[in-house]
Scaffold this motif. Structure first.
Motif, PDB file in Angstrom:
ATOM      1  N   MET A  13     -34.651  46.640 -23.120  1.00 59.52           N
ATOM      2  CA  MET A  13     -33.526  47.158 -23.913  1.00 59.52           C
ATOM      3  C   MET A  13     -32.949  48.410 -23.237  1.00 59.52           C
ATOM      4  N   ASP A  14     -31.595  48.498 -23.152  1.00 63.42           N
ATOM      5  CA  ASP A  14     -31.041  49.732 -22.599  1.00 63.42           C
ATOM      6  C   ASP A  14     -30.762  50.717 -23.743  1.00 63.42           C
ATOM      7  N   ILE A  15     -30.362  51.934 -23.374  1.00 65.50           N
ATOM      8  CA  ILE A  15     -30.230  52.989 -24.384  1.00 65.50           C
ATOM      9  C   ILE A  15     -29.120  52.668 -25.386  1.00 65.50           C
ATOM     10  N   SER A  16     -28.008  52.094 -24.909  1.00 71.64           N
ATOM     11  CA  SER A  16     -26.899  51.749 -25.813  1.00 71.64           C
ATOM     12  C   SER A  16     -27.347  50.777 -26.906  1.00 71.64           C
ATOM     13  N   GLU A  17     -28.152  49.801 -26.515  1.00 76.91           N
ATOM     14  CA  GLU A  17     -28.684  48.847 -27.503  1.00 76.91           C
ATOM     15  C   GLU A  17     -29.602  49.554 -28.490  1.00 76.91           C
ATOM     16  N   TYR A  18     -30.447  50.457 -27.955  1.00 78.43           N
ATOM     17  CA  TYR A  18     -31.375  51.210 -28.805  1.00 78.43           C
ATOM     18  C   TYR A  18     -30.604  52.049 -29.830  1.00 78.43           C
ATOM     19  N   ILE A  19     -29.515  52.680 -29.376  1.00 73.57           N
ATOM     20  CA  ILE A  19     -28.687  53.501 -30.261  1.00 73.57           C
ATOM     21  C   ILE A  19     -28.077  52.637 -31.372  1.00 73.57           C
ATOM     22  N   LYS A  20     -27.580  51.444 -31.003  1.00 76.44           N
ATOM     23  CA  LYS A  20     -27.015  50.530 -32.017  1.00 76.44           C
ATOM     24  C   LYS A  20     -28.077  50.156 -33.053  1.00 76.44           C
TER      25      LYS A  20
END
Length: 264
Positions: free
Chosen positions: A1-8
């Motif tokens: 998982m990248d950070i953008s996905e984690y933030i979502k």
């Protein structure tokens, strides 16, 4: 998982902040890759590096302000810092309906002296500490992100009075003290005097409630009863380093050494 996905993913749970350690666990990437991605998101103003190892998420609805309200991250920040806190002074006052002054900074009382103030983009947080942590008078409120803690109306008032020289003086806060007095209850006052250590500040509070704000007698009577249990001495309404109190003509023994003018 990248950070953008984690933030979502975090935002689906109404979470607006995360720590470096949480990120490392959630995103299976190298430290270098994570730091590169964080830098990119900071540059795009989608996140803010609030303090070393702690980040705020700036959703689109807050992108114009380039910050998020303090109540959305205060609880999580102080869990991360392993410290007690409550929103105080003008920050607490606005939650009690005493927010006619649009203060551009947030104020937080913490039990650790090592927190330097924060100034990031349009977000400014001033940290204060207290010699005796409140036993009572801290309220829990609910935000979209969960609970956050603020001082009760009575504690907000004495904090303002006690730190008046650092906060613009009594005249600047008179209108706010008046609005806070409308939210105070006898229980709030009684809780405060059961632990509050600064007698001179209680004298000033009682004087302002009775003489200046002219509130109901029931509100300031517990303060006077408490003061009468032991000796108390004349104090200046507005502390000045080279000035000593003179003649006092009121039961609170408060020397009115400034001209009182509300800015409301």
């Amino acid at each position: 998982m990248d950070i953008s996905e984690y933030i979502k993913q975090l935002q689906t749970f109404e979470e607006y902040s995360f720590s470096w350690d949480e990120l490392v666990i959630a995103c299976n990437k190298t430290e270098t890759a994570l730091k590169r991605e964080l830098s990119r998101l900071v540059a795009k103003k989608e996140i803010m590096n609030l303090r070393k190892g702690f980040y705020l998420i700036i959703p689109p609805r807050y992108s114009k302000q380039e910050q998020i309200p303090v109540q959305l991250f205060a609880e999580k920040l102080f869990k991360y810092l392993n410290s007690n806190y409550y929103l105080s002074f003008y920050s607490a006052a606005k939650f009690h309906g005493a927010g006619h002054q649009q203060v551009q900074r947030e104020y937080i009382m913490a039990d650790d002296k090592s927190f330097p103030d924060i100034k990031k983009s349009s977000l400014e947080i001033h940290f204060f500490t207290t010699s005796k942590w409140p036993i009572k008078n801290i309220l829990k409120k609910k935000s979209d992100a969960g609970i956050f803690k603020i001082s009760s109306p009575a504690l907000t008032a004495v904090d303002l009075i006690h730190h008046q020289t650092k906060l613009g003086g009594i005249n600047r806060m008179l209108a706010i003290l008046e609005e806070l007095s409308e939210e105070m209850t006898v229980q709030d006052i009684e809780d405060l005097i059961s632990w509050y250590p600064h007698k001179s500040t209680l004298q000033r509070l009682g004087f302002l409630l009775e003489v200046v704000l002219q509130v109901e007698k029931a509100l300031y009577t517990p303060v006077m009863k408490y003061l009468n249990t032991s000796k108390y001495y004349p104090v200046l309404l507005s502390p000045k380093s080279k000035e000593k109190p003179g003649a006092v003509l009121n039961d609170w023994k408060v020397d009115i050494n400034i001209k009182l003018e509300s800015d409301l």
